[in-house]
Design a protein around this motif. Structure first.
Motif, mmCIF file in Angstrom:
data_model
loop_
_atom_site.group_PDB
_atom_site.id
_atom_site.type_symbol
_atom_site.label_atom_id
_atom_site.label_comp_id
_atom_site.label_asym_id
_atom_site.label_seq_id
_atom_site.Cartn_x
_atom_site.Cartn_y
_atom_site.Cartn_z
ATOM 1 N N GLY A 1 0.692 -1.377 0.232
ATOM 2 C CA GLY A 1 0.028 -0.023 0.049
ATOM 3 C C GLY A 1 0.910 1.340 -0.116
ATOM 4 O O GLY A 1 0.582 2.149 -0.705
ATOM 5 N N GLU B 1 -0.865 9.208 4.184
ATOM 6 C CA GLU B 1 -2.118 8.881 3.858
ATOM 7 C C GLU B 1 -2.363 7.477 4.653
ATOM 8 O O GLU B 1 -3.504 7.178 5.309
ATOM 9 N N LEU C 1 -5.510 6.918 7.481
ATOM 10 C CA LEU C 1 -6.205 5.653 7.388
ATOM 11 C C LEU C 1 -6.168 4.690 8.465
ATOM 12 O O LEU C 1 -7.258 4.278 8.939
ATOM 13 N N TRP D 1 -6.699 11.229 -3.718
ATOM 14 C CA TRP D 1 -7.467 10.314 -4.261
ATOM 15 C C TRP D 1 -7.160 9.716 -5.379
ATOM 16 O O TRP D 1 -7.765 8.490 -5.872
ATOM 17 N N SER E 1 -4.260 8.090 -6.055
ATOM 18 C CA SER E 1 -3.639 6.740 -5.431
ATOM 19 C C SER E 1 -4.561 5.908 -4.976
ATOM 20 O O SER E 1 -4.256 5.503 -3.813
ATOM 21 N N MET E 2 -5.547 5.476 -5.653
ATOM 22 C CA MET E 2 -6.629 4.642 -5.036
ATOM 23 C C MET E 2 -6.327 3.330 -4.822
ATOM 24 O O MET E 2 -6.547 2.581 -3.843
ATOM 25 N N VAL E 3 -5.140 2.749 -5.352
ATOM 26 C CA VAL E 3 -4.720 1.317 -5.440
ATOM 27 C C VAL E 3 -4.030 1.355 -3.797
ATOM 28 O O VAL E 3 -4.378 0.350 -3.036
ATOM 29 N N ILE F 1 -4.651 3.424 -1.404
ATOM 30 C CA ILE F 1 -5.516 3.974 -0.426
ATOM 31 C C ILE F 1 -6.371 2.568 -0.194
ATOM 32 O O ILE F 1 -6.702 2.282 1.114
ATOM 33 N N SER F 2 -6.775 1.817 -1.276
ATOM 34 C CA SER F 2 -7.859 0.600 -1.140
ATOM 35 C C SER F 2 -6.777 -0.320 -0.071
ATOM 36 O O SER F 2 -7.450 -1.129 0.859
ATOM 37 N N LEU F 3 -5.340 -0.462 -0.510
ATOM 38 C CA LEU F 3 -4.541 -1.787 0.362
ATOM 39 C C LEU F 3 -4.533 -1.245 1.714
ATOM 40 O O LEU F 3 -4.792 -1.913 2.560
ATOM 41 N N LEU G 1 -6.585 0.745 3.500
ATOM 42 C CA LEU G 1 -7.889 0.590 4.173
ATOM 43 C C LEU G 1 -8.229 -0.986 4.478
ATOM 44 O O LEU G 1 -8.637 -1.358 5.620
ATOM 45 N N MET G 2 -7.551 -1.805 3.588
ATOM 46 C CA MET G 2 -7.406 -3.323 4.024
ATOM 47 C C MET G 2 -6.751 -3.729 5.196
ATOM 48 O O MET G 2 -6.997 -4.531 5.885
#
Length: 319
Positions: free
Chosen positions: A90, A98, A102, A150, A152-154, A156-158, A160-161
């Motif tokens: 991430g 970031e 998160l 936003w 860098s959504m990849v 951010i998604s990781l 969040l996981m």
């Protein structure tokens, strides 16, 4: 819980947050001298070795016989494997700021999972306190121009996981404290982390033809000191204290203490890196502390006023 046990739990929670806060500084030093995967391999080698010594001498007793061993293996896939792997990849696509923003939402995620799986009850004021603590962390990072990009959504998604992984670990570990001691949980997850990250690091070096350079970072004293801190204090001691906390208090309450690590990282940066502490750092820190105190105290007050029992029923997690 007896008052002495509660006081010890609070003390260990603050110590745990302090180690996590300083770990950001030490991780910076370690990653400057080695690949992130190698850093994880050495980090868990140090933590597992440090705990194996008292186990080998019989100073620490472990007993896994007749216990749901497979559930501990499943737990380790959430933390350390899932958490650190998702975090590493991430942060390749997102900034550390970031990641900090998160990560602050982990207590909220823990509260949601704990209410479903463990039937832990939190009052409206406690929920607001958890959000207040998270807002304090977000406020600090946003004010220092560390807002979320936003694009860098990849990443951010990781990241969040990673919140989901750590929240799941907190809830799952809490449910396993009925069958295992905090020491038994800690030793096994450290062992799984050591074997897995060491294997991944060796595989990476073998694929790139750099096996002879695997131990090269150990020639750097700064790297060795950073790894010892990360392995023994930030990983081993924090894992022990976290698992002890989860055996003594609700997962939602234990998790919110992690936000105190932001305050410690600010203090560490000011002391050792001469980073400037501004008014927004102080405001954010007050919000974090107020949120932590509110989470611990407001619920008890409300329960006493309403006459509701303080007990928290647990539901066994699947798997």
């Amino acid at each position: 819980m007896r008052k002495s046990s509660l006081t010890l739990a609070y003390f260990l929670a603050v110590i745990n947050a302090s180690f996590i806060g300083f770990s950001f500084l030490m991780s910076k030093i370690a990653i400057d001298n080695a690949h992130p995967l190698d850093t994880l391999a050495f980090r868990f080698a140090a933590s597992f070795t440090a705990m194996s010594i008292p186990v080998a001498f019989g100073w620490i007793k472990l007993n896994y016989r007749g216990k749901p061993f497979g559930r501990l293996i499943l737990l380790s896939t959430l933390y350390p494997l899932g958490f650190f792997t998702l975090q590493a990849y991430g942060l390749q696509h997102a900034t550390s700021a970031e990641g900090g923003i998160l990560y602050a939402f982990t207590p909220a995620m823990t509260t949601i999972l704990a209410s479903f799986f463990l039937k832990e009850r939190t009052s409206a004021l406690q929920k607001l306190s958890i959000l207040l603590s998270a807002f304090g962390v977000v406020f600090i990072f946003v004010m220092k121009d560390g807002g979320i990009a936003w694009s860098s959504m990849v990443g951010i998604s990781l990241l969040l996981m990673t919140c989901v992984a750590f929240a799941g670990y907190s809830v799952f570990a809490r449910s396993l404290t009925k069958q295992f001691t905090p020491v038994e949980i800690t030793y096994l997850i450290l062992g799984v982390g050591f074997v897995s990250f060491m294997a991944a690091s060796f595989t990476r070096h073998a694929a790139s033809g750099t096996l002879t350079k695997f131990a090269a970072p150990l020639a750097n004293s700064s790297f060795v000191l950073a790894i010892l801190f990360l392995g023994v204090l930030a990983t081993l001691t924090s894992a022990l204290t976290s698992n002890y906390l989860l055996s003594k208090m609700e997962a939602s309450k234990a998790s919110v203490f992690n936000n105190l690590s932001t305050i410690v990282s600010i203090a560490a940066g000011a002391m050792f890196l001469e980073e400037k502490v501004t008014i927004y750092h102080l405001i954010g820190s007050v919000l974090i502390v107020a949120g932590v105190i509110g989470t611990q105290r407001l619920g008890h007050a409300n329960l006493r006023k309403s006459g509701a029992p303080v007990k928290h029923e647990r539901r066994t997690l699947p798997g």
